[in-house]
Design an enzyme around this catalytic site. Sequence first.
Site: not given
Length: 378
Positions: A76, A135
């Site tokens: 991400d 994250e």
Amino acid sequence: MSLIDPVDLAAKLISVPSVTPASGAVFDLLDEALTGVGFAVHRFILGEAPDGPTENMVAIRDRGPGPHVSFAGHLDVVPAGEGWTGDAFTARIEDGRLFGRGANDMKSAIAAAAAAASAIDQRSGTLSFLITGDEEGYATWGTPRIIDWLNERAIRPDMILIGEPTSETALGDTVKIGRRGSVNLWLTVRGVQGHVAYPHKADNPVPRLARICAALADLHLDDGTEAFPPSNLEFTALATPTSASNLIPGEATAQANIRFNNLHDGEALIDLVTRTAHAIDPACEVRARISGEAFLTPPGTLYDLVTAAIREETGIAPSLSTGGGTSDGRFLIKLCPVVDFGLPNATMHKVGESAGIEDIRALSRIYRRVFEGGLARA
């Protein structure tokens, strides 16, 4: 098995948008790459909005008895923002650098690690990838759920290398051996709305909140340790519901964050903030969310492998740091020793994020040395 080119894979990963929380096509690309070099890939999606859904991946290449070495990372990325030259999610190479959102944090490191794995003659032991799609967010359904997945199957790595961009000015100059903890705080002081010309008919919450903020700013948390800088509380926002100049607001809010070392834990700091606020206004509402606790990896095999690999590849003796932001090491430390090491971080999260082509290739060679050294341990 064919070798993976780290720059080519990084460019492909960048060119698939994956703003946190991420899932889908970007995982398909990494799945294909790792499956092609002998990994068994396991993927699972968990959670609902606003913290999900999040996709996670555990890829394992098991060659029988021996050490288990893991690489951890995230696919991400943060939103692109405005001001890019071209599309932030279309990778481009210019002047020896790879540009695109995620080039620095941290798709290039994942590609470098995959390329390193493809070049290893792994005859024993286990090599694995622990990859999350959350994250950059709250990680509610990310790495903590990967840990659950591993625990349910009694799988436990001996060491974990995290590919966050830790280098400062040159590849290899900084390795993160621990991270500070983080607590987010929201404080609300309520009063009674009214006209500024009739203050006796209102109750202005702003002065009370100001006194609370001053008291919190005056807290001396600690002087730091040999491994960590002093803990610090920083205010990040102040607000009232109205901007009218003749209106006493009915409430006032403040937002703050504490970055703390291993002299504290999150719950104790929340209690300290709450007691400080309630000494001024017992009705002050304090909400908090712990992003992670502070941790420190003691010297040992993983230290030695990473620093030796950096010296052999770059000639640099890295400094060992606990500064900067948090990483998913705050969760993974529950499994085994962890170390963060990756690219120079000057462009992370910025418009025009990029990574040097030669840095990506050198990083892959360093990761290969670490993997081979870890798997070769008796």
